[in-house]
Every structure is written in C-alpha cells, then in structure tokens.
Design a protein around this motif. Structure first.
Motif, PDB file in Angstrom:
ATOM      1  N   LYS A 103     -29.291 -15.424 -50.026  1.00 58.09           N
ATOM      2  CA  LYS A 103     -29.028 -16.853 -50.176  1.00 58.09           C
ATOM      3  C   LYS A 103     -27.525 -17.094 -50.253  1.00 58.09           C
ATOM      4  CE  LYS A 103     -30.054 -20.856 -53.118  1.00 58.09           C
ATOM      5  NZ  LYS A 103     -30.727 -21.315 -54.360  1.00 58.09           N
ATOM      6  N   ARG A 104     -27.066 -18.011 -49.413  1.00 59.34           N
ATOM      7  CA  ARG A 104     -25.646 -18.344 -49.435  1.00 59.34           C
ATOM      8  C   ARG A 104     -25.396 -19.496 -50.412  1.00 59.34           C
ATOM      9  NH1 ARG A 104     -21.857 -21.188 -44.766  1.00 59.34           N
ATOM     10  NH2 ARG A 104     -19.951 -21.195 -46.024  1.00 59.34           N
ATOM     11  N   LYS A 105     -24.334 -19.348 -51.204  1.00 57.93           N
ATOM     12  CA  LYS A 105     -23.897 -20.401 -52.116  1.00 57.93           C
ATOM     13  C   LYS A 105     -22.460 -20.771 -51.769  1.00 57.93           C
ATOM     14  CE  LYS A 105     -24.964 -19.711 -56.421  1.00 57.93           C
ATOM     15  NZ  LYS A 105     -25.011 -19.027 -57.743  1.00 57.93           N
ATOM     16  N   SER A 106     -21.986 -21.901 -52.281  1.00 59.95           N
ATOM     17  CA  SER A 106     -20.647 -22.359 -51.931  1.00 59.95           C
ATOM     18  C   SER A 106     -19.561 -21.381 -52.364  1.00 59.95           C
ATOM     19  CB  SER A 106     -20.374 -23.733 -52.557  1.00 59.95           C
ATOM     20  OG  SER A 106     -20.459 -23.656 -53.977  1.00 59.95           O
ATOM     21  N   ASP A 107     -19.813 -20.639 -53.436  1.00 63.56           N
ATOM     22  CA  ASP A 107     -18.791 -19.737 -53.962  1.00 63.56           C
ATOM     23  C   ASP A 107     -19.127 -18.258 -53.754  1.00 63.56           C
ATOM     24  OD1 ASP A 107     -20.944 -19.717 -55.654  1.00 63.56           O
ATOM     25  OD2 ASP A 107     -19.762 -19.767 -57.500  1.00 63.56           O
ATOM     26  N   GLY A 108     -20.124 -17.977 -52.923  1.00 63.39           N
ATOM     27  CA  GLY A 108     -20.447 -16.576 -52.691  1.00 63.39           C
ATOM     28  C   GLY A 108     -21.832 -16.387 -52.089  1.00 63.39           C
ATOM     29  N   ILE A 109     -22.417 -15.232 -52.355  1.00 63.28           N
ATOM     30  CA  ILE A 109     -23.703 -14.849 -51.783  1.00 63.28           C
ATOM     31  C   ILE A 109     -24.583 -14.259 -52.871  1.00 63.28           C
ATOM     32  CG2 ILE A 109     -24.833 -13.153 -50.258  1.00 63.28           C
ATOM     33  CD1 ILE A 109     -23.648 -15.376 -48.693  1.00 63.28           C
ATOM     34  N   GLU A 110     -25.886 -14.591 -52.832  1.00 59.51           N
ATOM     35  CA  GLU A 110     -26.882 -13.891 -53.645  1.00 59.51           C
ATOM     36  C   GLU A 110     -27.668 -12.991 -52.708  1.00 59.51           C
ATOM     37  OE1 GLU A 110     -29.334 -16.584 -55.796  1.00 59.51           O
ATOM     38  OE2 GLU A 110     -27.732 -17.228 -57.161  1.00 59.51           O
ATOM     39  N   HIS A 111     -27.484 -11.712 -52.836  1.00 56.28           N
ATOM     40  CA  HIS A 111     -28.099 -10.764 -51.913  1.00 56.28           C
ATOM     41  C   HIS A 111     -28.676  -9.597 -52.712  1.00 56.28           C
ATOM     42  CE1 HIS A 111     -27.570  -7.755 -48.333  1.00 56.28           C
ATOM     43  NE2 HIS A 111     -28.831  -8.145 -48.482  1.00 56.28           N
ATOM     44  N   GLU A 112     -29.987  -9.444 -52.622  1.00 49.90           N
ATOM     45  CA  GLU A 112     -30.666  -8.349 -53.310  1.00 49.90           C
ATOM     46  C   GLU A 112     -31.626  -7.676 -52.336  1.00 49.90           C
ATOM     47  OE1 GLU A 112     -32.661  -9.947 -56.670  1.00 49.90           O
ATOM     48  OE2 GLU A 112     -30.820 -10.456 -57.768  1.00 49.90           O
ATOM     49  N   TYR A 113     -31.759  -6.361 -52.519  1.00 50.70           N
ATOM     50  CA  TYR A 113     -32.731  -5.654 -51.695  1.00 50.70           C
ATOM     51  C   TYR A 113     -33.220  -4.412 -52.430  1.00 50.70           C
ATOM     52  CZ  TYR A 113     -28.328  -3.320 -50.308  1.00 50.70           C
ATOM     53  OH  TYR A 113     -27.113  -2.697 -50.288  1.00 50.70           O
ATOM     54  N   GLY A 114     -34.433  -4.003 -52.047  1.00 50.22           N
ATOM     55  CA  GLY A 114     -35.028  -2.816 -52.654  1.00 50.22           C
ATOM     56  C   GLY A 114     -35.126  -1.690 -51.651  1.00 50.22           C
ATOM     57  N   THR A 115     -36.130  -0.861 -51.794  1.00 49.11           N
ATOM     58  CA  THR A 115     -36.264   0.321 -50.938  1.00 49.11           C
ATOM     59  C   THR A 115     -36.979   0.016 -49.624  1.00 49.11           C
ATOM     60  OG1 THR A 115     -38.302   0.918 -52.104  1.00 49.11           O
ATOM     61  CG2 THR A 115     -36.247   1.914 -52.880  1.00 49.11           C
ATOM     62  N   GLU A 116     -37.814  -1.035 -49.593  1.00 47.89           N
ATOM     63  CA  GLU A 116     -38.599  -1.351 -48.400  1.00 47.89           C
ATOM     64  C   GLU A 116     -37.862  -2.368 -47.531  1.00 47.89           C
ATOM     65  OE1 GLU A 116     -41.381   0.205 -47.577  1.00 47.89           O
ATOM     66  OE2 GLU A 116     -41.248   1.398 -49.415  1.00 47.89           O
ATOM     67  N   ARG A 117     -36.792  -1.938 -46.916  1.00 52.46           N
ATOM     68  CA  ARG A 117     -36.009  -2.838 -46.072  1.00 52.46           C
ATOM     69  C   ARG A 117     -36.430  -2.702 -44.607  1.00 52.46           C
ATOM     70  NH1 ARG A 117     -29.814  -2.343 -47.037  1.00 52.46           N
ATOM     71  NH2 ARG A 117     -29.859  -4.564 -46.487  1.00 52.46           N
ATOM     72  N   GLY A 118     -36.355  -3.805 -43.880  1.00 50.48           N
ATOM     73  CA  GLY A 118     -36.765  -3.804 -42.483  1.00 50.48           C
ATOM     74  C   GLY A 118     -35.600  -3.679 -41.519  1.00 50.48           C
ATOM     75  N   ASP A 119     -35.794  -4.226 -40.329  1.00 53.22           N
ATOM     76  CA  ASP A 119     -34.770  -4.156 -39.285  1.00 53.22           C
ATOM     77  C   ASP A 119     -33.533  -4.984 -39.670  1.00 53.22           C
ATOM     78  OD1 ASP A 119     -36.468  -2.612 -37.781  1.00 53.22           O
ATOM     79  OD2 ASP A 119     -37.294  -4.326 -36.670  1.00 53.22           O
ATOM     80  N   ILE A 120     -32.423  -4.682 -39.030  1.00 55.21           N
ATOM     81  CA  ILE A 120     -31.180  -5.404 -39.301  1.00 55.21           C
ATOM     82  C   ILE A 120     -31.283  -6.845 -38.791  1.00 55.21           C
ATOM     83  CG2 ILE A 120     -28.713  -5.533 -38.780  1.00 55.21           C
ATOM     84  CD1 ILE A 120     -28.717  -2.493 -38.489  1.00 55.21           C
ATOM     85  N   VAL A 121     -30.946  -7.777 -39.647  1.00 57.65           N
ATOM     86  CA  VAL A 121     -30.886  -9.193 -39.275  1.00 57.65           C
ATOM     87  C   VAL A 121     -29.455  -9.565 -38.879  1.00 57.65           C
ATOM     88  CG1 VAL A 121     -31.198 -11.559 -40.095  1.00 57.65           C
ATOM     89  CG2 VAL A 121     -32.804  -9.773 -40.809  1.00 57.65           C
ATOM     90  N   GLY A 122     -28.493  -9.030 -39.616  1.00 58.26           N
ATOM     91  CA  GLY A 122     -27.089  -9.333 -39.346  1.00 58.26           C
ATOM     92  C   GLY A 122     -26.211  -8.796 -40.457  1.00 58.26           C
ATOM     93  N   ALA A 123     -24.996  -9.282 -40.528  1.00 55.21           N
ATOM     94  CA  ALA A 123     -24.066  -8.872 -41.587  1.00 55.21           C
ATOM     95  C   ALA A 123     -23.214 -10.070 -41.968  1.00 55.21           C
ATOM     96  CB  ALA A 123     -23.179  -7.727 -41.112  1.00 55.21           C
TER      97      ALA A 123
END
Length: 285
Positions: A103-123
């Motif tokens: 989730k993008r916020k005005s002052d940064g990013i909220e980014h969390e992930y665990g072990t079950e990650r899928g294909d690359i969406v972007g960066a």
C-alpha cells in the motif's frame, strides 16, 4: 592526476566535480570515447565533470546507438550523484510479488510479505531529501520493463529493482544527459514493438553482411573470435551490441556493402575497444 599537468577547462560557468589533464583527455579520446567527434567529446567531458563521474573508474561511458551519441552510467553512478548531494536523505526500495501486502501512502510505503510469495509484479523506489516533505516515488511494473535478455531471465528481481532505483534517483536530483543500461533496455523495448517477422528480417539483413560465428565450434574459430564468444556467451543483448559495433567498424574501415565485416578484420585498436565495450556492458548487466 599529475599535480604539474595542465588541466583542461571545458566549462568555466558550472561547478566541476572532476577535472582531466590534457593527457587524460587524449586517453579518453583513444579509449572510452573513441567514437566521439569533437563536439560529442566536449559533451561527454562536460557531463562527466558536472556529475563527478570518472570514466577511468568505469563510472561513465560513451557509446553510439544507431549513430546517436549516448552517455551511460549505472544505478551506482546515480547513487554516487545522490550521495554527494547535501539534501540526500536515503533510498528505500524493494521488489513486489503476488501475495504481498502493498500500500502506497503519501509519506512512504506499507509493504509486508511472508514465505508464500508469487511472481514478480514490479519494484518500487523512494528517494528522500531533507528539503522535501515527501519522498520521490517510482513504481516500475515488471511486464512493462522486462527485457528479453539472458540477464533479465536470470536476475529478474535485481534488474527490475535497478530500473525503479535509477528512475527515482534520476528524478530526485534532476539528472539529465545520462541513461543507465536498464533504461536503454526499456528504450529498446519501445523500438522493438513490431512483429517478430519484421525483427527477424532486420536481424538477418544485418547478419548477412556481418560475420559473427557464434554457433561455430571453438576449433574453427580464430583466437579473437574465441575471446569475443567467451564474453558474449548466449546473451542476445551483447550479440546485438557486437553486431552494432561491427556495423560501425565496417563504415569506419570503408568496407564495401557487398563485403562482409568480421571480428578478424578489426585493427588492434578496434578489437581492444570492442572487448572493452562488451565487458563493460556485461558488468553493467
């Protein structure tokens, strides 16, 4: 640099972060920017001095793409420019995959992930400056920027991250006159938006008058061809760079259109330059 050497002043009206002696300029003309004419050399030196990038340390490169001068750096070159700026306050970046919470916020990013990650969406990349309330934000979608090269297939996370970081750093500090190899891959994607048949025809036409024995057995190759084959490997991008150089050398050596140009027809200086260019592009990838 020798303290007694005369310094060449290319631009007196702008702060110069690096200077070159006359001897060093001559060396650059023979090596890093041997394809550059007088005006292009001045432009290259001006950009290098303005941003403090040293061609002898492989921080900045000159290359002609389809006859057009291109001044290249890397993601690390952009980082060097940022690190020197007094307002630079950090870089945050990461790769986003399917199943991540993002989730993008005005002052940064909220980014969390665990072990079950899928294909690359972007960066994404966020560059912070002390004199700005909000960071400069860039998101690079993977499918829009992925290039059809070996390095992108082998290191997709690292490559898409470099794209996002390069774009964010460049935008944050208004860098102009420079591109990174990743940005060149993106430009190539735009140029290649044509049918596979048309691309194959263009490649075949180029190879018809340029001799590149990439599929030959080693025992049938010359020493020069073996050296280049070891550098290029199976990389389509490096092979295209090789073909572009031989096409340039064909014109430079005034070889007739009906006659093939090959690695073996290069003079010693051209062959050394070709190896240097290919090795540089391989490192940048």
């Amino acid at each position: 640099m020798s303290a007694n050497s005369k310094v060449v002043d290319i631009n007196k009206n702008r702060e110069e972060l690096i200077t070159f002696t006359e001897e060093e300029v001559e060396t650059i003309k023979r090596t890093v920017a041997s394809d550059a004419n007088t005006d292009e050399l001045k432009m290259f030196l001006h950009v290098a001095k303005s941003y403090g990038l040293d061609p002898f340390n492989k921080e900045i490169f000159f290359w002609k793409v389809k006859g057009k001068p291109t001044i290249m750096t890397s993601r690390d070159g952009y980082l060097k420019i940022a690190d020197r700026h007094p307002q630079y306050d950090g870089l945050v970046s990461d790769v986003v995959r399917k199943n991540d919470s993002f989730k993008r916020k005005s002052d940064g990013i909220e980014h969390e992930y665990g072990t079950e990650r899928g294909d690359i969406v972007g960066a994404y990349a966020l560059v912070y400056r002390k004199d700005r309330s909000y960071p400069v934000y860039v998101f690079a979608p993977f499918e829009e920027y992925r290039a059809d090269t070996k390095v992108w297939y082998k290191y997709p996370s690292a490559m898409i991250l470099k794209v996002a970081e390069s774009m964010a750093l460049k935008r944050s500090f208004s860098v102009s006159g420079l591109v990174s190899r990743e940005e060149m891959d993106v430009q190539q994607l735009e140029e290649d938006k044509e049918s596979p048949t048309k691309r194959f025809k263009k490649q075949k036409e180029k190879e018809d008058y340029i001799d590149v024995k990439d599929n030959a057995q080693d025992d049938s190759l010359s020493q020069r061809e073996k050296e280049i084959k070891r550098i290029v490997g199976k990389s389509p991008k490096l092979k295209n760079d090789l073909l572009n150089y031989l096409e340039h050398a064909k014109k430079e050596n005034d070889i007739g259109e009906e006659e093939k140009m090959s690695i073996n027809k290069l003079d010693d200086q051209q062959f050394t330059q070709l190896k240097s260019i290919l090795q540089t592009f391989k490192r940048l990838a």
